[in-house]
Design an enzyme around this catalytic site. Sequence first.
Site, PDB file in Angstrom:
ATOM      1  N   ILE A 127       0.839  -1.207   0.000  1.00  0.00           N
ATOM      2  CA  ILE A 127       0.000   0.000   0.000  1.00  0.00           C
ATOM      3  C   ILE A 127       0.871   1.254   0.000  1.00  0.00           C
ATOM      4  CG2 ILE A 127      -1.976   1.151   1.050  1.00  0.00           C
ATOM      5  CD1 ILE A 127      -2.630  -1.472   2.486  1.00  0.00           C
ATOM      6  N   ASP A 150      15.376   1.413   9.523  1.00  0.00           N
ATOM      7  CA  ASP A 150      14.356   0.727  10.318  1.00  0.00           C
ATOM      8  C   ASP A 150      13.630   1.753  11.188  1.00  0.00           C
ATOM      9  OD1 ASP A 150      13.110  -0.864  12.404  1.00  0.00           O
ATOM     10  OD2 ASP A 150      14.409  -2.505  11.748  1.00  0.00           O
ATOM     11  N   ILE A 151      12.304   1.700  11.219  1.00  0.00           N
ATOM     12  CA  ILE A 151      11.567   2.694  12.026  1.00  0.00           C
ATOM     13  C   ILE A 151      11.807   2.509  13.526  1.00  0.00           C
ATOM     14  CG2 ILE A 151       9.755   3.215  10.336  1.00  0.00           C
ATOM     15  CD1 ILE A 151       7.863   1.426  12.069  1.00  0.00           C
ATOM     16  N   GLU A 175       4.930  -5.032  10.106  1.00  0.00           N
ATOM     17  CA  GLU A 175       4.798  -6.445   9.772  1.00  0.00           C
ATOM     18  C   GLU A 175       3.304  -6.636   9.587  1.00  0.00           C
ATOM     19  OE1 GLU A 175       6.950  -8.812   9.255  1.00  0.00           O
ATOM     20  OE2 GLU A 175       8.716  -7.587   9.659  1.00  0.00           O
ATOM     21  N   THR A 230      -5.801  -0.677  10.722  1.00  0.00           N
ATOM     22  CA  THR A 230      -6.564  -1.720  10.028  1.00  0.00           C
ATOM     23  C   THR A 230      -7.900  -1.979  10.721  1.00  0.00           C
ATOM     24  OG1 THR A 230      -6.590  -4.119   9.694  1.00  0.00           O
ATOM     25  CG2 THR A 230      -5.088  -3.324  11.351  1.00  0.00           C
ATOM     26  N   ASP A 231      -8.858  -2.481   9.947  1.00  0.00           N
ATOM     27  CA  ASP A 231     -10.148  -2.847  10.556  1.00  0.00           C
ATOM     28  C   ASP A 231      -9.998  -4.050  11.489  1.00  0.00           C
ATOM     29  OD1 ASP A 231      -9.747  -4.840   8.642  1.00  0.00           O
ATOM     30  OD2 ASP A 231     -11.716  -4.631   7.695  1.00  0.00           O
ATOM     31  N   GLU A 232      -8.848  -4.740  11.384  1.00  0.00           N
ATOM     32  CA  GLU A 232      -8.668  -5.941  12.219  1.00  0.00           C
ATOM     33  C   GLU A 232      -8.579  -5.604  13.713  1.00  0.00           C
ATOM     34  OE1 GLU A 232      -6.108  -8.993  10.614  1.00  0.00           O
ATOM     35  OE2 GLU A 232      -6.348  -8.210   8.589  1.00  0.00           O
ATOM     36  N   TYR A 280      -0.905 -10.001  15.192  1.00  0.00           N
ATOM     37  CA  TYR A 280      -0.836  -8.858  14.263  1.00  0.00           C
ATOM     38  C   TYR A 280      -1.835  -7.776  14.668  1.00  0.00           C
ATOM     39  CZ  TYR A 280      -2.167  -6.066  10.172  1.00  0.00           C
ATOM     40  OH  TYR A 280      -2.498  -5.023   9.346  1.00  0.00           O
ATOM     41  N   LYS A 326      -1.260  -3.887  16.080  1.00  0.00           N
ATOM     42  CA  LYS A 326      -1.777  -2.679  15.425  1.00  0.00           C
ATOM     43  C   LYS A 326      -2.680  -1.893  16.386  1.00  0.00           C
ATOM     44  CE  LYS A 326      -1.347  -1.578  11.635  1.00  0.00           C
ATOM     45  NZ  LYS A 326      -0.308  -0.730  10.975  1.00  0.00           N
ATOM     46  N   LEU A 339      -3.900 -13.417   0.174  1.00  0.00           N
ATOM     47  CA  LEU A 339      -4.892 -14.232  -0.545  1.00  0.00           C
ATOM     48  C   LEU A 339      -4.950 -13.992  -2.057  1.00  0.00           C
ATOM     49  CD1 LEU A 339      -7.329 -16.304  -0.188  1.00  0.00           C
ATOM     50  CD2 LEU A 339      -8.766 -14.289  -0.386  1.00  0.00           C
ATOM     51  N   GLY A 385      -7.482 -19.108  15.342  1.00  0.00           N
ATOM     52  CA  GLY A 385      -8.155 -17.860  15.749  1.00  0.00           C
ATOM     53  C   GLY A 385      -8.724 -17.072  14.579  1.00  0.00           C
TER      54      GLY A 385
HETATM   55  P1  NAD Z   1       3.483  -4.844   3.363  1.00  0.00           P
HETATM   56  O1  NAD Z   1       3.861  -5.981   4.254  1.00  0.00           O
HETATM   57  O2  NAD Z   1       3.261  -5.099   1.906  1.00  0.00           O
HETATM   58  O3  NAD Z   1       4.620  -3.715   3.440  1.00  0.00           O
HETATM   59  C1  NAD Z   1       5.206  -3.314   4.651  1.00  0.00           C
HETATM   60  C2  NAD Z   1       6.420  -2.452   4.319  1.00  0.00           C
HETATM   61  O4  NAD Z   1       6.964  -1.990   5.569  1.00  0.00           O
HETATM   62  C3  NAD Z   1       7.543  -3.192   3.592  1.00  0.00           C
HETATM   63  O5  NAD Z   1       8.065  -2.404   2.566  1.00  0.00           O
HETATM   64  C4  NAD Z   1       8.585  -3.419   4.685  1.00  0.00           C
HETATM   65  O6  NAD Z   1       9.916  -3.475   4.189  1.00  0.00           O
HETATM   66  C5  NAD Z   1       8.371  -2.197   5.558  1.00  0.00           C
HETATM   67  N1  NAD Z   1       8.801  -2.407   6.944  1.00  0.00           N
HETATM   68  C6  NAD Z   1       8.495  -3.449   7.746  1.00  0.00           C
HETATM   69  N2  NAD Z   1       9.119  -3.324   8.939  1.00  0.00           N
HETATM   70  C7  NAD Z   1       9.810  -2.156   8.874  1.00  0.00           C
HETATM   71  C8  NAD Z   1      10.639  -1.475   9.793  1.00  0.00           C
HETATM   72  N3  NAD Z   1      10.880  -1.955  11.013  1.00  0.00           N
HETATM   73  N4  NAD Z   1      11.203  -0.307   9.404  1.00  0.00           N
HETATM   74  C9  NAD Z   1      10.982   0.199   8.148  1.00  0.00           C
HETATM   75  N5  NAD Z   1      10.217  -0.420   7.246  1.00  0.00           N
HETATM   76  C10 NAD Z   1       9.632  -1.572   7.610  1.00  0.00           C
HETATM   77  O7  NAD Z   1       2.228  -4.181   4.040  1.00  0.00           O
HETATM   78  P2  NAD Z   1       0.934  -3.515   3.382  1.00  0.00           P
HETATM   79  O8  NAD Z   1      -0.042  -4.571   3.070  1.00  0.00           O
HETATM   80  O9  NAD Z   1       1.360  -2.561   2.338  1.00  0.00           O
HETATM   81  O10 NAD Z   1       0.368  -2.710   4.630  1.00  0.00           O
HETATM   82  C11 NAD Z   1       0.809  -1.377   4.898  1.00  0.00           C
HETATM   83  C12 NAD Z   1       0.112  -0.859   6.133  1.00  0.00           C
HETATM   84  O11 NAD Z   1      -1.295  -0.871   5.934  1.00  0.00           O
HETATM   85  C13 NAD Z   1       0.377  -1.701   7.380  1.00  0.00           C
HETATM   86  O12 NAD Z   1       0.534  -0.829   8.466  1.00  0.00           O
HETATM   87  C14 NAD Z   1      -0.890  -2.537   7.524  1.00  0.00           C
HETATM   88  O13 NAD Z   1      -1.133  -2.836   8.872  1.00  0.00           O
HETATM   89  C15 NAD Z   1      -1.934  -1.589   6.970  1.00  0.00           C
HETATM   90  N6  NAD Z   1      -3.121  -2.213   6.358  1.00  0.00           N
HETATM   91  C16 NAD Z   1      -2.977  -3.178   5.388  1.00  0.00           C
HETATM   92  C17 NAD Z   1      -4.120  -3.697   4.770  1.00  0.00           C
HETATM   93  C18 NAD Z   1      -4.000  -4.703   3.653  1.00  0.00           C
HETATM   94  O14 NAD Z   1      -5.032  -5.208   3.182  1.00  0.00           O
HETATM   95  N7  NAD Z   1      -2.828  -5.031   3.167  1.00  0.00           N
HETATM   96  C19 NAD Z   1      -5.392  -3.261   5.178  1.00  0.00           C
HETATM   97  C20 NAD Z   1      -5.488  -2.290   6.174  1.00  0.00           C
HETATM   98  C21 NAD Z   1      -4.352  -1.772   6.749  1.00  0.00           C
HETATM   99  P1  TYD Z   2      -4.939 -12.418   4.025  1.00  0.00           P
HETATM  100  O1  TYD Z   2      -4.732 -12.005   2.602  1.00  0.00           O
HETATM  101  O2  TYD Z   2      -3.808 -13.067   4.752  1.00  0.00           O
HETATM  102  O3  TYD Z   2      -5.480 -11.135   4.798  1.00  0.00           O
HETATM  103  P2  TYD Z   2      -6.114 -11.025   6.311  1.00  0.00           P
HETATM  104  O4  TYD Z   2      -5.870 -12.274   7.040  1.00  0.00           O
HETATM  105  O5  TYD Z   2      -5.348  -9.880   6.874  1.00  0.00           O
HETATM  106  O6  TYD Z   2      -7.563 -10.730   6.104  1.00  0.00           O
HETATM  107  O7  TYD Z   2      -6.172 -13.436   4.058  1.00  0.00           O
HETATM  108  C1  TYD Z   2      -7.445 -13.066   3.598  1.00  0.00           C
HETATM  109  C2  TYD Z   2      -8.388 -14.214   3.887  1.00  0.00           C
HETATM  110  O8  TYD Z   2      -7.995 -15.330   3.070  1.00  0.00           O
HETATM  111  C3  TYD Z   2      -8.326 -14.722   5.310  1.00  0.00           C
HETATM  112  O9  TYD Z   2      -9.639 -15.111   5.706  1.00  0.00           O
HETATM  113  C4  TYD Z   2      -7.427 -15.935   5.253  1.00  0.00           C
HETATM  114  C5  TYD Z   2      -7.700 -16.477   3.868  1.00  0.00           C
HETATM  115  N1  TYD Z   2      -6.586 -17.185   3.207  1.00  0.00           N
HETATM  116  C6  TYD Z   2      -6.789 -18.461   2.657  1.00  0.00           C
HETATM  117  O10 TYD Z   2      -7.886 -19.033   2.727  1.00  0.00           O
HETATM  118  N2  TYD Z   2      -5.740 -19.077   2.043  1.00  0.00           N
HETATM  119  C7  TYD Z   2      -4.503 -18.484   1.939  1.00  0.00           C
HETATM  120  O11 TYD Z   2      -3.571 -19.103   1.383  1.00  0.00           O
HETATM  121  C8  TYD Z   2      -4.318 -17.164   2.490  1.00  0.00           C
HETATM  122  C9  TYD Z   2      -2.987 -16.479   2.400  1.00  0.00           C
HETATM  123  C10 TYD Z   2      -5.396 -16.555   3.114  1.00  0.00           C
END
Ligand code: NAD
Ligand code: TYD
Length: 340
Positions: free
Chosen positions: A13, A60-61, A85, A126-128, A154, A158, A194, A279
């Site tokens: 993102i 690193d943050i 993470e 996150t909504d989680e 996770y 958050k 996924l 979980g």
């Molecule tokens: P991602 O795992 O794809 O990317 C995370 C990035 O952070 C990577 O580039 C990684 O190198 C960097 N990073 C990790 N640890 C670090 C550290 N200690 N110092 C500096 N950089 C570091 O994650 P994403 O899916 O792009 O998610 C980005 C943010 O959005 C996260 O905070 C996540 O909780 C939030 N978020 C994600 C989703 C989703 O669907 N992916 C939804 C809602 C919120």
């Molecule tokens: P994921 O992309 O890991 O996002 P989150 O757990 O943060 O919602 O998973 C999305 C949904 O898909 C979640 O219900 C777990 C499920 N899932 C599978 O069924 N198989 C898979 O291989 C993965 C990675 C996720």
Amino acid sequence: MKKIIVTGGAGFIGGNFVHYMLKKYSDYKIICLDCLTYAGNLETLEIVLDNPNFRFVKADITDREAVFKLFEEEHPDMVVNFAAESHVDRSIENPGIFLKTNILGTQTLMDACRRFGIERYHQVSTDEVYGDLPLDRPDLFFTEETPIHTSSPYSASKASADLLVGAYYRTYGLPVTISRCSNNYGPYHFPEKLIPLMIINALHNKPLPAYGKGENVRDWLYVEDHCKAIDLIIHKGTVGEVYNIGGHNEKTNIEIVKIILKELGKSEELITYVTDRKGHDLRYAIDPTKIHNELGWLPETKFEDGIKKTIRWYLNNKGWWEKIISGEYKNYYEKMYVDK
Ligand code: NAD
Ligand code: TYD
């Protein structure tokens, strides 16, 4: 000219946000701070590495010295913290790094904001953090008032960070905002999640592993709509407030998998039901009324179009994900920066 530090900008993102902001604001400087964990990929930023309005800093943050040094050099107007993470399954195996990066990293960034002054610190959450909703109550949604109630290491990390952001607002008056978005999909999504995992496995005619019965529900939002929402919040949102982001696009995992298989012309026989996640949250669903009423945000990309665009992106950018799968992408930083 505004200067924005975008942490985690080499991830999914954050990378999309960097591209979005550089395209939209020709007078902004975007500084990406990312330590390039397994999820960070500099190739995601390849097309902007030479842009004079962009700077990449590998750090690193949680590294206080490096973070403070960067603030001293750049004196940013805003920080948008994506660095985290982010994979639930990894947090179940190894919670420690989630607590360190997601909580202590947030603290370090906010301490630097306090020390050097900031117009806005934005926490990408996150909504989680709201836990999950039952499958048989489609009338229920997460609002900003829904109590925090986490399930995985996770989401607990958050949520802890969110509480700390609230504490820095109340105690020190730090000008913060928080956004809590539903599941994103789109380009540059790391192939352990996924949607990209299923696209890539299907392309390779490999089994598509659905956890449990595949009936868990997620509320999917195209990543660019998330970027637009954050852009609105950092410019027009009210300090101290939380904004939920989601597009009322709920789908069961098995629906998602079947849509991908259909788009790619592959057989549903590839679907394999595997042991459920520990979980495993049942259903996420966001009520986005607040961001719509206060900031006029609405999702623009319909899922039917977004998923087609996403699949096309993975088909047209095989080099990006093949290097990830082979592990070769990890050498990219050395090639771009160290060997030069
Ligand atoms: P991602 O795992 O794809 O990317 C995370 C990035 O952070 C990577 O580039 C990684 O190198 C960097 N990073 C990790 N640890 C670090 C550290 N200690 N110092 C500096 N950089 C570091 O994650 P994403 O899916 O792009 O998610 C980005 C943010 O959005 C996260 O905070 C996540 O909780 C939030 N978020 C994600 C989703 C989703 O669907 N992916 C939804 C809602 C919120
Ligand atoms: P994921 O992309 O890991 O996002 P989150 O757990 O943060 O919602 O998973 C999305 C949904 O898909 C979640 O219900 C777990 C499920 N899932 C599978 O069924 N198989 C898979 O291989 C993965 C990675 C996720």
